[in-house]
Design an enzyme around this catalytic site. Structure first.
Site, PDB file in Angstrom:
ATOM      1  N   ASP A 158       0.871  -1.181   0.000  1.00 50.43           N
ATOM      2  CA  ASP A 158       0.000   0.000   0.000  1.00 50.43           C
ATOM      3  C   ASP A 158       0.903   1.224   0.000  1.00 50.43           C
ATOM      4  OD1 ASP A 158      -2.145  -1.663   0.150  1.00 50.43           O
ATOM      5  OD2 ASP A 158      -2.784  -1.073   2.156  1.00 50.43           O
ATOM      6  N   LYS A 219      -0.799  -9.869  19.073  1.00 50.48           N
ATOM      7  CA  LYS A 219      -1.475  -9.668  17.794  1.00 50.48           C
ATOM      8  C   LYS A 219      -2.215 -10.935  17.367  1.00 50.48           C
ATOM      9  CE  LYS A 219      -0.585  -8.430  12.966  1.00 50.48           C
ATOM     10  NZ  LYS A 219       0.434  -8.049  11.959  1.00 50.48           N
ATOM     11  N   TYR A 228      -9.531  -7.652  17.016  1.00 50.18           N
ATOM     12  CA  TYR A 228      -8.492  -6.891  16.308  1.00 50.18           C
ATOM     13  C   TYR A 228      -9.167  -6.145  15.161  1.00 50.18           C
ATOM     14  CZ  TYR A 228      -3.785  -6.065  14.307  1.00 50.18           C
ATOM     15  OH  TYR A 228      -2.614  -5.503  13.839  1.00 50.18           O
TER      16      TYR A 228
END
Length: 603
Positions: A158, A219, A228
């Protein structure tokens, strides 16, 4: 007592809770944690890591060629064009060092002042398309943070752009200087924010390797437990990184296993809305808003403020609602209990990463279906609807009979090939039959009235108050107001087209959830329930082939039991918050209270 001129020897807004080294057992469980993270496939292969480095090198060279090309069109000499530079900075999970296989690389392209954002899309994007190994180039110039998405040699990237108020971009440029923000427009400041925040986080942790190992664990845990997601009212990647970084500051000499253990205990006991800070909030050179609950009422409303360290400091968790805060608090408690057992040897790390039970947890769900007839349009429309689901959650939280509105963290996409308008109508209402779900495109080609419909379904689990003792008759839950307000709000999107986009909200029972929300083999088996002759059953199934009521934002609640069977006779579904006494996790003996982490200690 410290001397007035004593130099501060720690990072963070308070002294560490403990500077002790981890115990032998904590070192042992750190080893087993890393082994489990490898088993869970959270690390990329050496080959993929090398490919990423090569791709980033090619991108860095491309950005310099892009700046050079634009510089010449602006009338700069060849020498000046060569000196104009151009540099890339990574941010996100890759910069944090916690990316996994297939993760994208968030990449910021920093360019000098004579290169415009329009050049980024008009010149850089075509140059990107010509690069060898490039696929799927897609620019989104109108996005809140303008972006170009692509894949190079299989690596997703990105690209963002930031135009600095400099005539050239040196190779040794650092983005941590606040003065670089002067003279920039708001979108450039936002583009720079990601890289600047990650740079500050890495600077403010005492041991980067320990931080990365612990964050990789947290995570994975947050993803598996379906908490999340910033857009849905939970925490995003930066917020989870900030929490882990704060625990690392409080235990500067601890191993990753010990950090994870303290993380769950301290986060469960955190005195919200006391903010999580890695450093004191600082003023800077811009006339921009910095998080300040004393000054701004909206900042005072933040339920779990986790503040970014780089100027201008902002709250990374403004989307958190009453429901999502409660869900995360329960997950902190669950994590603390499991890790405590891991440390004493009665549990395995794999138990921490067990998959969520969202689609087994509630008796009633809201299904929000966004639909279009175009694949590209569906991506934008579904993204718009998803960004507003949190608003529906907050409206549902105001309904007296609802204890919790629990949003799921992702939508479920489906492509349906419909033969007629009757099938289309059912599909856009989220009711996709097995026949439609299994039909292929070639089965409808050339048939009059047939068309393809793209849908994305989002789900909210509803926890309903139990029926008061002694009350009789059927209860009705009326949520027509919040759902109608939600659909009105979604349709206010400036690109909304009623002829091309659909939005539909309906309630469904757990027994009516579609197959695609479950992993293969996970969906509860339907059990035929025998009816007693001459007696009615208030949990009887709908007659065969009868579709469920649509928008039905008025729901019959025909039983006051805290736990009931689904209409199909399946497994019981919990309908109340646990009334069991909760034992609060505690820090190890000698470390004091978790209140020390906030700097607020009650006498």
């Amino acid at each position: 007592m410290a001397a007035p001129n004593e130099v501060k020897e720690y990072v963070g807004v308070t002294p560490p809770i403990s500077v002790a080294e981890s115990t032998p057992r904590e070192r042992e469980v750190t080893v087993t944690l890393m082994e489990e993270l490898r088993r869970q496939n959270t690390f990329e292969s050496e080959e993929e890591a090398r490919t990423r480095e090569i791709v980033l090198g090619r991108v860095a060279a491309l950005v310099k060629r892009f700046v050079h090309k634009v510089s010449l069109t602006r009338g700069l000499s060849e020498t000046a064009a060569n000196a104009a530079g151009g540099k890339i900075f990574t941010f996100g999970s890759y910069r944090l060092g916690v990316h996994g296989p297939g993760s994208d690389i968030d990449t910021l392209c920093v360019v000098p002042k004579h290169v415009s954002r329009e050049d980024f899309f008009d010149v850089f994007e075509p140059m990107l398309k010509e690069l060898e190994g490039v696929a799927e180039v897609s620019g989104v110039p109108e996005a809140y943070v303008p972006v170009i998405k692509t894949k190079i040699d299989g690596i997703p990237l990105d690209f963002l752009v930031a135009r600095l108020n400099l005539s050239s971009i040196p190779d040794d440029l650092s983005l941590q200087d606040d003065n670089l923000l002067q003279g920039l427009d708001e979108r450039c400041v936002r583009s720079l924010g990601g890289s600047r925040q990650i740079g500050e986080i890495l600077r403010l942790v005492p041991n980067v390797d320990v931080f990365r190992d612990a964050l990789r664990c947290i995570k994975l845990w947050a993803q598996r437990r379906a908490i999340y997601s910033n857009v849905n009212g939970f925490l995003g990647g930066v917020a989870w990184a900030l929490l882990v970084a704060r625990i690392c500051q409080l235990y500067p000499n601890a191993t990753a296993g010990a950090i994870v253990s303290r993380f769950f205990i301290i986060m469960y006991q955190w005195q919200w809305p006391q903010p999580v800070l890695l450093k004191q909030i600082e003023d800077g050179p811009l006339q921009v808003r910095v998080w300040n609950p004393r000054l701004y009422p909206s900042d005072r409303a933040h339920r779990m403020p986790i503040i970014t360290p780089a100027y201008p400091s902002m709250c990374s968790t403004h989307n958190v609602t009453e429901s999502t805060q409660g869900i995360m608090t329960e997950e902190f408690k669950r994590g603390a209990d499991i890790v405590d057992k891991v440390i004493v040897g009665t549990a395995q790390w794999s138990e921490l990463f067990a998959k969520h039970d969202f689609f087994f947890k509630y008796r009633y769900y809201l299904q929000i279906t966004a639909s279009t007839g175009d694949e590209d349009l569906q991506i934008k429309w579904a993204g718009t609807v998803e960004s507003r689901v949190r608003q529906l959650v907050m409206k549902l939280e105001q309904v007296d009979s609802i204890l919790r509105a629990h949003p799921f963290v992702k939508g479920f996409d489906q492509v349906s090939h419909c033969l007629n308008e009757t099938e289309v109508k059912a599909v856009v209402q989220g009711d996709i039959s097995d026949a439609v779900a299994s039909r292929k495109l070639e089965n409808i080609e050339g048939k009059e009235g047939a068309r393809t419909v793209y849908t994305t379904c989002f789900y909210i689990g509803l926890l309903i108050k139990t029926k008061p003792p002694g009350s009789v008759g059927t209860r009705r839950l009326d949520i027509s107001y919040p759902t109608n307000e939600f659909t009105k709000m979604v349709k206010m999107w400036d690109k909304y087209d009623e002829s091309a986009m659909g939005i539909y909200v309906r309630h469904i029972k757990s027994s009516g959830l579609p197959d695609n929300v479950f992993d293969p083999g996970d969906k509860p088996a339907k059990v035929t329930q025998k009816r007693t002759k001459g007696k009615s059953s208030n949990t009887a199934s709908d007659p065969p082939n009868k579709r469920q009521r649509s928008s039905q934002t008025v729901t019959d609640l025909s039983s006051g039991k805290a736990t009931e069977r689904s209409p199909s006779g399946g497994a019981p579904v919990s309908e109340s918050l646990s009334s069991q006494p909760i034992k609060t996790p505690q820090l190890p003996f000698g470390e004091g209270s978790a209140a020390l982490a906030t700097g607020v200690v009650k006498s």
